[in-house]
Write an enzyme that holds these catalytic residues in place. Structure first.
Site, PDB file in Angstrom:
ATOM      1  N   ALA A 247       0.728  -1.181  -0.240  1.00  0.00           N
ATOM      2  CA  ALA A 247       0.087   0.101   0.096  1.00  0.00           C
ATOM      3  C   ALA A 247       0.869   1.316   0.054  1.00  0.00           C
ATOM      4  O   ALA A 247       1.172   1.812  -1.212  1.00  0.00           O
ATOM      5  CB  ALA A 247      -1.161   0.010   0.973  1.00  0.00           C
ATOM      6  N   ARG A 248       1.258   1.647   1.076  1.00  0.00           N
ATOM      7  CA  ARG A 248       2.128   2.930   1.321  1.00  0.00           C
ATOM      8  C   ARG A 248       3.058   2.533   2.562  1.00  0.00           C
ATOM      9  O   ARG A 248       2.740   2.060   3.684  1.00  0.00           O
ATOM     10  CB  ARG A 248       1.542   3.969   1.419  1.00  0.00           C
ATOM     11  CG  ARG A 248       0.738   4.624   0.374  1.00  0.00           C
ATOM     12  CD  ARG A 248       1.579   5.002  -0.811  1.00  0.00           C
ATOM     13  NE  ARG A 248       1.184   5.614  -2.152  1.00  0.00           N
ATOM     14  CZ  ARG A 248       0.860   4.897  -3.129  1.00  0.00           C
ATOM     15  NH1 ARG A 248       1.020   3.494  -2.965  1.00  0.00           N
ATOM     16  NH2 ARG A 248       0.241   5.394  -4.148  1.00  0.00           N
ATOM     17  N   ASP A 272       6.978  -3.795  -0.602  1.00  0.00           N
ATOM     18  CA  ASP A 272       6.955  -3.247  -1.992  1.00  0.00           C
ATOM     19  C   ASP A 272       6.862  -1.535  -1.982  1.00  0.00           C
ATOM     20  O   ASP A 272       7.115  -0.975  -3.140  1.00  0.00           O
ATOM     21  CB  ASP A 272       5.861  -3.594  -2.696  1.00  0.00           C
ATOM     22  CG  ASP A 272       5.907  -3.146  -4.285  1.00  0.00           C
ATOM     23  OD1 ASP A 272       6.947  -3.382  -4.956  1.00  0.00           O
ATOM     24  OD2 ASP A 272       4.858  -2.655  -4.842  1.00  0.00           O
ATOM     25  N   GLU A 277      11.032   6.972  -1.825  1.00  0.00           N
ATOM     26  CA  GLU A 277      11.182   6.281  -3.009  1.00  0.00           C
ATOM     27  C   GLU A 277      11.736   7.308  -3.912  1.00  0.00           C
ATOM     28  O   GLU A 277      11.373   8.736  -4.087  1.00  0.00           O
ATOM     29  CB  GLU A 277       9.890   5.506  -3.143  1.00  0.00           C
ATOM     30  CG  GLU A 277       9.328   4.758  -2.360  1.00  0.00           C
ATOM     31  CD  GLU A 277       7.988   3.919  -2.809  1.00  0.00           C
ATOM     32  OE1 GLU A 277       7.685   4.356  -4.106  1.00  0.00           O
ATOM     33  OE2 GLU A 277       7.398   3.268  -1.957  1.00  0.00           O
ATOM     34  N   HIS A 296       8.312  -1.140  -5.530  1.00  0.00           N
ATOM     35  CA  HIS A 296       7.292  -0.439  -5.819  1.00  0.00           C
ATOM     36  C   HIS A 296       6.797  -0.976  -7.156  1.00  0.00           C
ATOM     37  O   HIS A 296       6.425  -0.125  -8.031  1.00  0.00           O
ATOM     38  CB  HIS A 296       7.239   1.295  -5.678  1.00  0.00           C
ATOM     39  CG  HIS A 296       5.779   1.659  -5.364  1.00  0.00           C
ATOM     40  ND1 HIS A 296       5.701   2.806  -4.819  1.00  0.00           N
ATOM     41  CD2 HIS A 296       4.501   1.111  -5.717  1.00  0.00           C
ATOM     42  CE1 HIS A 296       4.348   3.347  -4.890  1.00  0.00           C
ATOM     43  NE2 HIS A 296       3.862   2.117  -5.223  1.00  0.00           N
ATOM     44  N   GLY A 298       3.814  -2.567  -7.607  1.00  0.00           N
ATOM     45  CA  GLY A 298       2.515  -2.807  -7.367  1.00  0.00           C
ATOM     46  C   GLY A 298       1.702  -2.689  -8.529  1.00  0.00           C
ATOM     47  O   GLY A 298       1.166  -3.602  -9.406  1.00  0.00           O
TER      48      GLY A 298
END
Length: 331
Positions: A247-248, A272, A277, A296, A298
């Site tokens: 998610a975050r 992820d 980032e 990341h 996703g």
């Protein structure tokens, strides 16, 4: 709203495509349809916040890959040449759209992810399976000449705890049931009725973290959810439990998670998303044991990016003709 800033006169528009980390944007849409009116530059490296204004000062329009680069109001105000923003996704929480509207900068969006709509869910299950069956370690052992070095766990009969039960959380529940798992869910506003409709049984937060074999996060990041998974929650998890975050990053107290993994108090984490980032090369999480890390990925699949960039080109084509498309509503 302030009238839109006019298109450049006497030259082609300069357009920058930001955060094209994998260098794929140029081949996923027909950018040539803009060539008679615009020069397009693809930027494949993340721009440091302090360098944003200097780097983007020459450009008339910028294309944002959703929520990769922050664009607060002070940055937008420092870019007087900026005349349009083409953003992917319906919402960009890292873009100060109110200031863009005030400055007369139209924000164009995209309205779908194509067949990549559930790509984040698919990745979450990849992380779960990778951790449960030690797939990365067994693959590495095979390449080194080994054979059967670790005993994994089956998913059938285990409990998946979902923190968040929206579109993606409900999809997670559907897949879990196909594996024969029990599904429980919690979020700050989740009711038993909504949980049942989403394919799960409602549980309070403490019960979810104490009883789930796998905890997977599917919440939107905001002031009320930042740090919503704290040290006390992680401490309640069972020694064999896994934590999955697609998610975050800031939803989780990373320091507490790293400590639990270092101490072996939980079995593993599939991550992820990160507080910062791209993740710095020396970030401690990179060397934390019992982790399966992805950068990341996703929503970063070809199907999603094709939809994003094709609509971005359509939006820019309209803007260059004086009729920007898919404008973000400011009401």
């Amino acid at each position: 709203m302030t009238p839109h800033r006019p298109l450049p006169v006497g030259r082609k528009a300069r357009i920058a495509v930001l955060d094209d980390y994998m260098g794929v944007a140029h081949r996923l849409a027909d950018w040539d349809r803009l060539a008679d009116r615009a020069e397009v530059t693809f930027l494949t490296k993340a721009i440091a916040p302090e360098a944003l204004v200097a780097t983007l000062a020459p450009y008339d329009a910028i294309c944002l890959l959703r929520e990769r680069t922050d664009f607060p109001g002070n940055v937008l105000r420092a870019l007087p040449n900026l005349k349009a923003i083409a953003a992917t996704g319906r919402q960009n929480r890292t873009l100060d759209s109110a200031t863009a509207a005030e400055l007369g900068i139209p924000v164009m969006t995209t309205d779908g992810s194509g067949n990549g709509v559930y790509a984040t869910v698919e990745l979450a299950w990849g992380l779960i399976l990778g951790l449960a069956r030690h797939i990365p370690e067994e693959s590495a052992a095979m390449r080194a000449g080994g054979w059967q070095t670790r005993l994994g766990h089956a998913l059938y009969g285990r409990t998946l705890g979902l923190v968040g039960l929206g579109k993606l959380g409900s999809r997670m529940a559907m897949v879990a049931r196909a594996f024969g798992m029990e599904v429980i869910a919690w979020s700050p506003n989740l009711t038993p009725e909504r949980a049942e409709a989403g394919g799960a049984t409602h549980a309070d937060k403490a019960t979810l973290f104490a009883t789930a074999d796998i905890v997977s996060l599917h919440l939107v990041l905001g002031p009320s959810t930042r740090g919503i998974v704290g040290a006390a929650d992680i401490a309640r998890m069972q020694p064999h439990a896994l934590l999955i975050n697609t998610a975050r990053g800031p939803l989780v107290d990373e320091a507490a998670l790293r400590q639990a993994l270092q101490d072996g108090r939980i079995a593993g984490a599939g991550i992820d998303v990160y507080d910062r980032e791209p993740l710095p090369s020396d970030a401690p999480i990179r060397t934390t044991p019992r982790t399966l890390l992805t950068p990341h990925l996703g929503y970063a699949v070809q199907e999603t990016f094709e939809s994003f960039y094709r609509q971005t080109v359509e939006n820019l084509d309209g803007w260059l003709d004086g009729a920007p498309r898919r404008l973000l509503s400011t009401t």
